[in-house]
Motif scaffolding. Sequence first.
Motif, PDB file in Angstrom:
ATOM      1  N   ILE A  47       0.845  -1.199   0.000  1.00  0.00           N
ATOM      2  CA  ILE A  47       0.000   0.000   0.000  1.00  0.00           C
ATOM      3  C   ILE A  47       0.879   1.248   0.000  1.00  0.00           C
ATOM      4  N   MET A  48       1.897   1.243   0.860  1.00  0.00           N
ATOM      5  CA  MET A  48       2.759   2.407   0.987  1.00  0.00           C
ATOM      6  C   MET A  48       3.639   2.619  -0.244  1.00  0.00           C
ATOM      7  N   ASN A  49       3.863   1.575  -1.058  1.00  0.00           N
ATOM      8  CA  ASN A  49       4.589   1.772  -2.318  1.00  0.00           C
ATOM      9  C   ASN A  49       3.907   2.845  -3.156  1.00  0.00           C
ATOM     10  N   GLY A  50       2.572   2.796  -3.209  1.00  0.00           N
ATOM     11  CA  GLY A  50       1.836   3.804  -3.965  1.00  0.00           C
ATOM     12  C   GLY A  50       1.735   5.117  -3.227  1.00  0.00           C
ATOM     13  N   ASN A  98       5.493  16.417   0.187  1.00  0.00           N
ATOM     14  CA  ASN A  98       5.017  16.207   1.549  1.00  0.00           C
ATOM     15  C   ASN A  98       5.947  15.270   2.319  1.00  0.00           C
ATOM     16  N   ASP A  99       5.629  15.043   3.579  1.00  0.00           N
ATOM     17  CA  ASP A  99       6.512  14.339   4.503  1.00  0.00           C
ATOM     18  C   ASP A  99       6.207  12.842   4.490  1.00  0.00           C
ATOM     19  N   THR A 100       7.031  12.060   3.787  1.00  0.00           N
ATOM     20  CA  THR A 100       6.783  10.617   3.683  1.00  0.00           C
ATOM     21  C   THR A 100       6.872   9.926   5.038  1.00  0.00           C
ATOM     22  N   VAL A 115      -4.758   8.197  -1.166  1.00  0.00           N
ATOM     23  CA  VAL A 115      -5.316   6.944  -0.663  1.00  0.00           C
ATOM     24  C   VAL A 115      -5.850   6.084  -1.809  1.00  0.00           C
ATOM     25  N   ALA A 116      -6.427   6.717  -2.833  1.00  0.00           N
ATOM     26  CA  ALA A 116      -6.894   5.971  -4.006  1.00  0.00           C
ATOM     27  C   ALA A 116      -5.724   5.274  -4.703  1.00  0.00           C
ATOM     28  N   VAL A 117      -4.594   5.970  -4.812  1.00  0.00           N
ATOM     29  CA  VAL A 117      -3.401   5.354  -5.405  1.00  0.00           C
ATOM     30  C   VAL A 117      -2.936   4.173  -4.554  1.00  0.00           C
ATOM     31  N   GLY A 118      -2.969   4.340  -3.239  1.00  0.00           N
ATOM     32  CA  GLY A 118      -2.583   3.243  -2.348  1.00  0.00           C
ATOM     33  C   GLY A 118      -3.458   2.019  -2.526  1.00  0.00           C
ATOM     34  N   LEU A 119      -4.765   2.236  -2.688  1.00  0.00           N
ATOM     35  CA  LEU A 119      -5.689   1.116  -2.880  1.00  0.00           C
ATOM     36  C   LEU A 119      -5.439   0.435  -4.223  1.00  0.00           C
ATOM     37  N   ALA A 120      -5.220   1.236  -5.269  1.00  0.00           N
ATOM     38  CA  ALA A 120      -4.942   0.667  -6.586  1.00  0.00           C
ATOM     39  C   ALA A 120      -3.653  -0.156  -6.572  1.00  0.00           C
ATOM     40  N   GLN A 121      -2.621   0.403  -5.954  1.00  0.00           N
ATOM     41  CA  GLN A 121      -1.335  -0.299  -5.856  1.00  0.00           C
ATOM     42  C   GLN A 121      -1.500  -1.610  -5.101  1.00  0.00           C
TER      43      GLN A 121
END
Length: 332
Positions: free
Chosen positions: A171-174, A184-186, A261-267
Amino acid sequence: AAKVARAHGGFFTSSTDPVMQAQVQIVGVRDPEAGRVRLLEAREELMRLADAQDPKLVEFGGGVRDLSVRVVPSRAGTYVVAHLRVDVRDAMGANAVNTMAEAVADRAGEIAGGRTLLRILTNKADLRLARARAVFDAEALGGQAVADDIVHAAALAEADPYRAATHNKGIMNGISAVVLATGNDTRAVESGAHSHAVSPDGRYTSLSRFEKDADGNIVGTLELPMPVGLVGGATRLHPVAQAAVALLGTTTAADLAETVVAVGLAQNFGAVRALATEGIQRGHMSLHARNVALTAGATAEEAPAVVARLVADKQVRADHAERILAELRAGG
Protein backbone atom coordinates in the motif's frame (compact mmCIF):
# COMPACT_ATOMS: atom_id res chain seq x y z
CA ALA A 1 -5.98 -1.80 -11.28
CA ALA A 2 -7.42 1.59 -12.20
CA LYS A 3 -8.64 0.24 -15.56
CA VAL A 4 -10.42 -2.65 -13.86
CA ALA A 5 -12.01 -0.30 -11.31
CA ARG A 6 -13.17 2.10 -14.01
CA ALA A 7 -15.88 -0.30 -15.22
CA HIS A 8 -17.73 0.23 -11.94
CA GLY A 9 -17.17 3.98 -11.57
CA GLY A 10 -13.53 4.15 -10.53
CA PHE A 11 -12.47 5.23 -7.05
CA PHE A 12 -14.87 6.82 -4.58
CA THR A 13 -13.25 8.88 -1.83
CA SER A 14 -14.07 10.85 1.31
CA SER A 15 -12.17 12.41 4.19
CA THR A 16 -12.56 14.02 7.59
CA ASP A 17 -11.67 17.60 8.49
CA PRO A 18 -7.89 18.26 8.47
CA VAL A 19 -7.43 18.08 12.25
CA MET A 20 -3.92 17.56 13.62
CA GLN A 21 -2.95 17.14 17.26
CA ALA A 22 -0.10 18.47 19.37
CA GLN A 23 0.83 16.95 22.71
CA VAL A 24 2.00 18.79 25.81
CA GLN A 25 3.59 16.46 28.37
CA ILE A 26 3.49 17.52 32.02
CA VAL A 27 5.61 15.65 34.56
CA GLY A 28 5.67 15.67 38.35
CA VAL A 29 1.93 16.27 38.90
CA ARG A 30 1.12 15.03 42.41
CA ASP A 31 -2.59 14.58 41.68
CA PRO A 32 -2.69 13.66 37.96
CA GLU A 33 -6.43 12.97 37.75
CA ALA A 34 -7.20 16.29 39.37
CA GLY A 35 -4.57 17.93 37.16
CA ARG A 36 -6.40 16.56 34.11
CA VAL A 37 -9.67 18.08 35.32
CA ARG A 38 -8.02 21.43 36.08
CA LEU A 39 -6.74 21.61 32.50
CA LEU A 40 -10.21 20.83 31.15
CA GLU A 41 -11.63 23.61 33.34
CA ALA A 42 -9.15 25.97 31.64
CA ARG A 43 -9.97 24.62 28.16
CA GLU A 44 -11.29 27.90 26.72
CA GLU A 45 -8.35 29.90 28.05
CA LEU A 46 -5.79 27.52 26.57
CA MET A 47 -7.59 27.35 23.23
CA ARG A 48 -7.66 31.14 22.98
CA LEU A 49 -3.96 31.31 23.80
CA ALA A 50 -3.19 28.74 21.07
CA ASP A 51 -5.35 30.46 18.43
CA ALA A 52 -3.60 33.76 19.11
CA GLN A 53 -0.39 32.25 17.71
CA ASP A 54 -1.80 31.88 14.20
CA PRO A 55 -4.44 34.49 13.40
CA LYS A 56 -4.03 33.83 9.67
CA LEU A 57 -5.05 30.21 10.12
CA VAL A 58 -8.09 31.31 12.10
CA GLU A 59 -8.92 33.84 9.37
CA PHE A 60 -9.01 31.00 6.82
CA GLY A 61 -11.44 28.99 8.96
CA GLY A 62 -8.94 26.89 10.86
CA GLY A 63 -7.70 26.97 14.41
CA VAL A 64 -8.10 25.03 17.63
CA ARG A 65 -11.20 22.85 17.72
CA ASP A 66 -10.80 21.18 21.09
CA LEU A 67 -8.48 20.36 23.98
CA SER A 68 -8.43 16.92 25.53
CA VAL A 69 -6.31 15.61 28.40
CA ARG A 70 -5.07 12.10 29.14
CA VAL A 71 -3.35 10.55 32.16
CA VAL A 72 -0.60 8.26 30.87
CA PRO A 73 1.11 5.83 33.28
CA SER A 74 4.67 4.84 32.34
CA ARG A 75 7.68 3.02 33.79
CA ALA A 76 9.15 6.40 34.79
CA GLY A 77 6.05 7.94 36.29
CA THR A 78 2.55 9.13 35.50
CA TYR A 79 2.18 11.99 33.04
CA VAL A 80 -0.59 14.41 32.31
CA VAL A 81 -0.73 14.88 28.53
CA ALA A 82 -2.80 17.63 26.94
CA HIS A 83 -3.83 17.35 23.29
CA LEU A 84 -4.55 20.44 21.19
CA ARG A 85 -6.80 19.49 18.27
CA VAL A 86 -6.24 21.97 15.46
CA ASP A 87 -7.92 22.33 12.07
CA VAL A 88 -4.94 23.20 9.86
CA ARG A 89 -6.94 23.72 6.64
CA ASP A 90 -4.74 23.12 3.53
CA ALA A 91 -1.44 22.87 5.43
CA MET A 92 0.23 19.69 6.62
CA GLY A 93 0.17 21.54 9.92
CA ALA A 94 3.29 20.48 11.81
CA ASN A 95 4.67 24.00 12.25
CA ALA A 96 1.29 25.45 13.21
CA VAL A 97 0.48 22.91 15.92
CA ASN A 98 4.03 22.86 17.28
CA THR A 99 3.96 26.66 17.67
CA MET A 100 0.65 26.45 19.50
CA ALA A 101 1.93 23.71 21.81
CA GLU A 102 4.97 25.82 22.70
CA ALA A 103 2.73 28.79 23.45
CA VAL A 104 0.41 26.99 25.88
CA ALA A 105 3.04 24.78 27.52
CA ASP A 106 4.02 26.95 30.48
CA ARG A 107 0.46 27.88 31.33
CA ALA A 108 -0.68 24.25 31.04
CA GLY A 109 2.08 23.13 33.39
CA GLU A 110 1.13 25.83 35.87
CA ILE A 111 -2.54 24.82 35.84
CA ALA A 112 -1.82 21.09 36.10
CA GLY A 113 0.74 21.60 38.87
CA GLY A 114 3.78 20.11 37.19
CA ARG A 115 6.69 20.73 34.86
CA THR A 116 6.16 20.84 31.12
CA LEU A 117 8.50 18.68 29.05
CA LEU A 118 7.59 17.66 25.48
CA ARG A 119 5.40 19.89 23.32
CA ILE A 120 5.15 18.58 19.77
CA LEU A 121 2.68 17.19 17.26
CA THR A 122 1.81 13.52 17.10
CA ASN A 123 2.12 11.75 13.75
CA LYS A 124 -0.68 9.43 14.81
CA ALA A 125 -3.08 11.62 12.83
CA ASP A 126 -6.15 9.50 13.53
CA LEU A 127 -8.47 12.52 13.39
CA ARG A 128 -7.37 13.32 9.82
CA LEU A 129 -8.53 10.31 7.83
CA ALA A 130 -8.91 9.75 4.11
CA ARG A 131 -10.82 6.85 2.54
CA ALA A 132 -11.04 5.20 -0.86
CA ARG A 133 -13.37 2.52 -2.23
CA ALA A 134 -13.48 0.73 -5.58
CA VAL A 135 -15.24 -2.24 -7.20
CA PHE A 136 -13.04 -4.56 -9.26
CA ASP A 137 -14.96 -6.63 -11.81
CA ALA A 138 -14.54 -10.37 -11.22
CA GLU A 139 -14.76 -11.31 -14.89
CA ALA A 140 -12.08 -8.78 -15.80
CA LEU A 141 -9.86 -10.40 -13.17
CA GLY A 142 -10.29 -13.86 -14.64
CA GLY A 143 -13.42 -15.19 -12.97
CA GLN A 144 -14.74 -16.17 -9.57
CA ALA A 145 -11.84 -18.46 -8.72
CA VAL A 146 -9.42 -15.53 -8.98
CA ALA A 147 -11.78 -13.32 -6.97
CA ASP A 148 -11.97 -15.97 -4.24
CA ASP A 149 -8.18 -16.24 -4.08
CA ILE A 150 -7.86 -12.45 -3.77
CA VAL A 151 -10.22 -12.59 -0.75
CA HIS A 152 -8.14 -15.43 0.75
CA ALA A 153 -4.90 -13.44 0.26
CA ALA A 154 -6.43 -10.34 1.86
CA ALA A 155 -7.86 -12.38 4.76
CA LEU A 156 -4.40 -13.68 5.60
CA ALA A 157 -3.13 -10.09 5.82
CA GLU A 158 -5.96 -9.26 8.22
CA ALA A 159 -5.20 -12.25 10.46
CA ASP A 160 -1.40 -12.55 10.32
CA PRO A 161 1.01 -9.71 11.20
CA TYR A 162 3.80 -11.31 9.16
CA ARG A 163 1.72 -11.04 6.01
CA ALA A 164 0.19 -7.71 7.08
CA ALA A 165 3.61 -6.05 7.20
CA THR A 166 4.29 -6.89 3.54
CA HIS A 167 0.69 -6.22 2.49
CA ASN A 168 0.82 -2.74 4.03
CA LYS A 169 4.25 -2.12 2.54
CA GLY A 170 2.59 -2.65 -0.84
CA ILE A 171 0.00 0.00 0.00
CA MET A 172 2.76 2.41 0.99
CA ASN A 173 4.59 1.77 -2.32
CA GLY A 174 1.84 3.80 -3.97
CA ILE A 175 1.19 6.26 -1.15
CA SER A 176 4.80 7.22 -0.44
CA ALA A 177 5.43 7.87 -4.14
CA VAL A 178 2.65 10.47 -4.39
CA VAL A 179 3.49 12.00 -1.01
CA LEU A 180 7.14 12.40 -2.00
CA ALA A 181 6.33 13.71 -5.49
CA THR A 182 4.10 16.44 -4.05
CA GLY A 183 6.70 17.63 -1.54
CA ASN A 184 5.02 16.21 1.55
CA ASP A 185 6.51 14.34 4.50
CA THR A 186 6.78 10.62 3.68
CA ARG A 187 7.99 9.67 7.17
CA ALA A 188 5.04 11.39 8.85
CA VAL A 189 2.56 9.64 6.57
CA GLU A 190 4.26 6.26 6.94
CA SER A 191 4.44 6.40 10.74
CA GLY A 192 0.79 7.44 10.95
CA ALA A 193 -0.29 4.66 8.61
CA HIS A 194 1.57 1.90 10.44
CA SER A 195 0.31 3.08 13.83
CA HIS A 196 -3.21 3.01 12.37
CA ALA A 197 -2.66 -0.63 11.39
CA VAL A 198 -2.65 -1.64 15.06
CA SER A 199 -6.13 -2.88 15.96
CA PRO A 200 -7.83 -1.99 19.28
CA ASP A 201 -6.67 -5.31 20.74
CA GLY A 202 -3.04 -4.43 19.98
CA ARG A 203 -2.65 -6.64 16.91
CA TYR A 204 -0.92 -5.37 13.74
CA THR A 205 -3.24 -5.97 10.80
CA SER A 206 -4.02 -5.00 7.21
CA LEU A 207 -4.93 -1.39 6.45
CA SER A 208 -7.14 -2.41 3.51
CA ARG A 209 -10.06 -4.77 3.13
CA PHE A 210 -11.16 -6.82 0.12
CA GLU A 211 -14.61 -8.43 0.07
CA LYS A 212 -17.00 -9.89 -2.50
CA ASP A 213 -20.23 -8.03 -3.22
CA ALA A 214 -23.60 -9.56 -4.14
CA ASP A 215 -22.51 -9.82 -7.79
CA GLY A 216 -19.27 -11.60 -6.96
CA ASN A 217 -17.05 -8.61 -7.69
CA ILE A 218 -14.22 -7.55 -5.39
CA VAL A 219 -14.86 -4.44 -3.29
CA GLY A 220 -11.68 -2.86 -1.96
CA THR A 221 -11.61 -0.25 0.81
CA LEU A 222 -8.78 1.66 2.45
CA GLU A 223 -8.87 4.18 5.29
CA LEU A 224 -5.85 5.70 6.98
CA PRO A 225 -4.45 8.97 8.38
CA MET A 226 -3.31 11.28 5.61
CA PRO A 227 -1.55 14.44 6.90
CA VAL A 228 -0.64 16.08 3.60
CA GLY A 229 -0.88 19.72 2.59
CA LEU A 230 -0.55 22.20 -0.24
CA VAL A 231 0.41 25.25 1.83
CA GLY A 232 3.95 25.81 3.06
CA GLY A 233 7.03 23.62 2.93
CA ALA A 234 8.47 22.04 -0.20
CA THR A 235 5.08 21.72 -1.88
CA ARG A 236 5.01 25.44 -2.64
CA LEU A 237 8.76 25.87 -3.21
CA HIS A 238 10.12 22.85 -5.05
CA PRO A 239 9.58 22.98 -8.83
CA VAL A 240 9.10 19.21 -9.14
CA ALA A 241 6.50 19.24 -6.36
CA GLN A 242 4.75 22.15 -8.06
CA ALA A 243 4.70 20.24 -11.35
CA ALA A 244 3.31 17.11 -9.68
CA VAL A 245 0.50 19.06 -7.98
CA ALA A 246 -0.31 20.79 -11.27
CA LEU A 247 -0.41 17.42 -13.04
CA LEU A 248 -2.88 16.12 -10.45
CA GLY A 249 -5.02 19.22 -10.84
CA THR A 250 -5.68 19.24 -7.11
CA THR A 251 -6.46 22.50 -5.30
CA THR A 252 -7.15 21.38 -1.70
CA ALA A 253 -5.35 19.26 0.85
CA ALA A 254 -8.45 17.07 1.19
CA ASP A 255 -8.47 16.30 -2.52
CA LEU A 256 -4.76 15.49 -2.42
CA ALA A 257 -5.25 13.20 0.59
CA GLU A 258 -8.07 11.33 -1.12
CA THR A 259 -6.04 10.95 -4.31
CA VAL A 260 -3.11 9.56 -2.34
CA VAL A 261 -5.32 6.94 -0.66
CA ALA A 262 -6.89 5.97 -4.01
CA VAL A 263 -3.40 5.35 -5.40
CA GLY A 264 -2.58 3.24 -2.35
CA LEU A 265 -5.69 1.12 -2.88
CA ALA A 266 -4.94 0.67 -6.59
CA GLN A 267 -1.34 -0.30 -5.86
CA ASN A 268 -2.43 -2.74 -3.17
CA PHE A 269 -5.05 -4.37 -5.36
CA GLY A 270 -2.61 -4.79 -8.24
CA ALA A 271 -0.10 -6.51 -5.94
CA VAL A 272 -2.68 -8.80 -4.31
CA ARG A 273 -4.06 -9.77 -7.73
CA ALA A 274 -0.57 -10.61 -8.95
CA LEU A 275 0.11 -12.68 -5.84
CA ALA A 276 -3.16 -14.56 -6.26
CA THR A 277 -2.47 -15.37 -9.94
CA GLU A 278 0.97 -15.56 -11.57
CA GLY A 279 2.86 -14.58 -8.42
CA ILE A 280 4.71 -11.38 -7.68
CA GLN A 281 8.13 -12.69 -8.72
CA ARG A 282 7.35 -12.56 -12.43
CA GLY A 283 6.98 -8.78 -12.36
CA HIS A 284 9.77 -8.31 -9.87
CA MET A 285 12.20 -10.38 -11.92
CA SER A 286 11.39 -8.45 -15.10
CA LEU A 287 12.30 -5.21 -13.33
CA HIS A 288 15.35 -6.80 -11.77
CA ALA A 289 16.44 -8.18 -15.15
CA ARG A 290 16.52 -4.69 -16.65
CA ASN A 291 18.70 -3.45 -13.78
CA VAL A 292 21.03 -6.42 -14.26
CA ALA A 293 21.21 -5.82 -18.02
CA LEU A 294 22.10 -2.16 -17.60
CA THR A 295 24.66 -2.97 -14.90
CA ALA A 296 26.27 -5.45 -17.31
CA GLY A 297 26.75 -2.60 -19.76
CA ALA A 298 23.76 -2.93 -22.09
CA THR A 299 22.66 0.22 -23.86
CA ALA A 300 19.04 1.35 -23.92
CA GLU A 301 18.70 -0.28 -27.36
CA GLU A 302 20.31 -3.56 -26.27
CA ALA A 303 18.52 -3.87 -22.90
CA PRO A 304 15.16 -5.31 -24.15
CA ALA A 305 16.84 -8.24 -25.89
CA VAL A 306 19.07 -8.95 -22.90
CA VAL A 307 16.10 -8.75 -20.49
CA ALA A 308 14.05 -11.12 -22.66
CA ARG A 309 16.84 -13.72 -22.64
CA LEU A 310 17.49 -13.37 -18.89
CA VAL A 311 13.80 -13.95 -18.11
CA ALA A 312 13.42 -16.77 -20.64
CA ASP A 313 16.53 -18.53 -19.33
CA LYS A 314 15.40 -17.94 -15.71
CA GLN A 315 18.94 -16.86 -14.90
CA VAL A 316 18.76 -13.21 -13.88
CA ARG A 317 22.43 -12.82 -12.99
CA ALA A 318 25.14 -10.37 -13.96
CA ASP A 319 27.48 -13.04 -15.39
CA HIS A 320 24.71 -14.43 -17.61
CA ALA A 321 23.80 -10.91 -18.78
CA GLU A 322 27.42 -10.32 -19.75
CA ARG A 323 27.46 -13.56 -21.81
CA ILE A 324 24.19 -12.63 -23.57
CA LEU A 325 25.49 -9.13 -24.28
CA ALA A 326 28.71 -10.53 -25.72
CA GLU A 327 26.71 -12.86 -28.00
CA LEU A 328 24.50 -10.00 -29.20
CA ARG A 329 27.45 -7.81 -30.01
CA ALA A 330 29.16 -10.67 -31.81
CA GLY A 331 26.06 -11.08 -33.93
CA GLY A 332 24.98 -14.31 -32.18
